[in-house]
Write a protein that holds these residues in place. Sequence first.
Motif, PDB file in Angstrom:
ATOM      1  N   UNK A 287     -71.108 -12.493 -27.633  1.00  0.00           N
ATOM      2  CA  UNK A 287     -70.578 -13.737 -28.201  1.00  0.00           C
ATOM      3  C   UNK A 287     -71.334 -14.145 -29.460  1.00  0.00           C
ATOM      4  N   UNK A 288     -72.662 -14.038 -29.432  1.00  0.00           N
ATOM      5  CA  UNK A 288     -73.458 -14.423 -30.590  1.00  0.00           C
ATOM      6  C   UNK A 288     -73.288 -13.413 -31.727  1.00  0.00           C
TER       7      UNK A 288
ATOM      8  N   UNK B 212     -76.125 -20.281 -24.805  1.00  0.00           N
ATOM      9  CA  UNK B 212     -76.023 -21.700 -25.149  1.00  0.00           C
ATOM     10  C   UNK B 212     -75.775 -21.870 -26.647  1.00  0.00           C
ATOM     11  N   UNK B 213     -76.513 -21.116 -27.466  1.00  0.00           N
ATOM     12  CA  UNK B 213     -76.347 -21.209 -28.921  1.00  0.00           C
ATOM     13  C   UNK B 213     -74.956 -20.765 -29.340  1.00  0.00           C
ATOM     14  N   UNK B 214     -74.453 -19.686 -28.758  1.00  0.00           N
ATOM     15  CA  UNK B 214     -73.124 -19.192 -29.110  1.00  0.00           C
ATOM     16  C   UNK B 214     -72.060 -20.233 -28.784  1.00  0.00           C
ATOM     17  N   UNK B 215     -72.184 -20.885 -27.646  1.00  0.00           N
ATOM     18  CA  UNK B 215     -71.217 -21.915 -27.288  1.00  0.00           C
ATOM     19  C   UNK B 215     -71.281 -23.086 -28.266  1.00  0.00           C
ATOM     20  N   UNK B 216     -72.492 -23.517 -28.619  1.00  0.00           N
ATOM     21  CA  UNK B 216     -72.649 -24.657 -29.524  1.00  0.00           C
ATOM     22  C   UNK B 216     -72.075 -24.376 -30.902  1.00  0.00           C
ATOM     23  N   UNK B 217     -72.211 -23.153 -31.366  1.00  0.00           N
ATOM     24  CA  UNK B 217     -71.733 -22.799 -32.702  1.00  0.00           C
ATOM     25  C   UNK B 217     -70.213 -22.808 -32.807  1.00  0.00           C
TER      26      UNK B 217
END
Length: 438
Positions: free
Chosen positions: A139-140, A332-337
């Motif tokens: 994802x990222x 978490x970072x991938x979802x936030x982006x």
Amino acid sequence: MESQWFVARLHDRSIRGLSRQVAALIQSGMLPVGTNLPPIRKLAFALGVSPATVSIAWGELRRRNLIEGRGRSGMFVTGTSIVPHPVRRTASVGLSKTSFDLTSYTPDLSLLPSLDRAFSLVGRTPNLNAYEDETIIGALRAIASDTWPYTPEDFMACNGGYGGVHDVMHALIPPGSMVAVEDPAPMRVLDILDHLSALIVPVRSDEEGPLPDSLQAALGRGATAFYLQPGLNAITGRAISAARAAELAVSMADAPATWIIEDDALSGLADKTAASLGVWRPEQTIHVRSLSKSLGPDLRIGVISASARIIRELQAFRSFGAGWTSRLLQSAAAWMLTDTETCATVARARHVYGMRRRALADALANHGIDVGGGGGFSLWLPVVNEVDALATLASDGIRVTGGKKCSVGGAPHIRLSFSRLISDQEWLASRLVFAGLR
């Protein structure tokens, strides 16, 4: 101490042995701070080794900030720290606070997005808790591919921007190398290079970025790597223009063996995508993007791009430690982006920081000081005398950072943060001018 004192205690006469034994004597207190060491040639003769052996061993002790000195004054003990530490940054933390502390180059906590929703979804992370040295989750990787300033061969997640820069420099820059550095540069980066015993060659810059002529001079001296901040410079707040990036790429074509290490420290808070040299020199470029300033420092996530071969080398280097960046944090970072609310929060933060910069810039303009354009968290202000400026501001309860911590041999400056400055701009501007802005 006389040479014979060392002869009785230094039984391993190899370079590593001398360095290790003298470090132990310093750390135990047998060689207290301030002790003068014998001249290198005299000690080498007494030990029955070459002066080069002692000189190299002393160089390791200097790198660890245990001894200092040069020339006829000789070497003397300066510290007892058991492990190496970042001198510039260490000197900037733990100091007594003032009523107006402008040295915190960190985001305003009230402008950061919430992490609650992101961490409620991390259970969906693929390969969770698997002992696999995975470079980056899918994802990222997909998000990075869609938003990167050039098309690299491969990506890797890292533990924050500085963590990524640290790993890249330690993996690719041999100790003692010459490194060209966009000047000014973050304290931590200069500390990392000091730890590598690198010779830092400053590359002067203007409003558009590093100057090609200055870079050419550094490359002519044999620089192993070129460090720059293609997005918002964390010190000056300026970004490299596309035209300047193209000029720098032409210069790098004459040095195909020199790494280009790009540090996009303020990703998400700039109006434009960083102008990467990777567009022209992808095989040489290692681009590090930090997400800490926009998504949150405790998320500790960054992304590195490079050739597939270099990503393999970096992954092998990281195997000395954890081996991979937490998939929970990556997820978490991938979802936030991709989250609409998070993106709106980051956009608002970018706008607010811009307003705070303009407010202080306008206040300085009222006193005839033009700070130019830019963004980020910092202003880089020229002063007549750095020491006098710091002292004058301190007498007003204002604490800023001395420019020498961020620059190698440049003109006197001070650096201050406006990321949390919501008032008192007019008063601050008047005190800055009184301190000797020019």
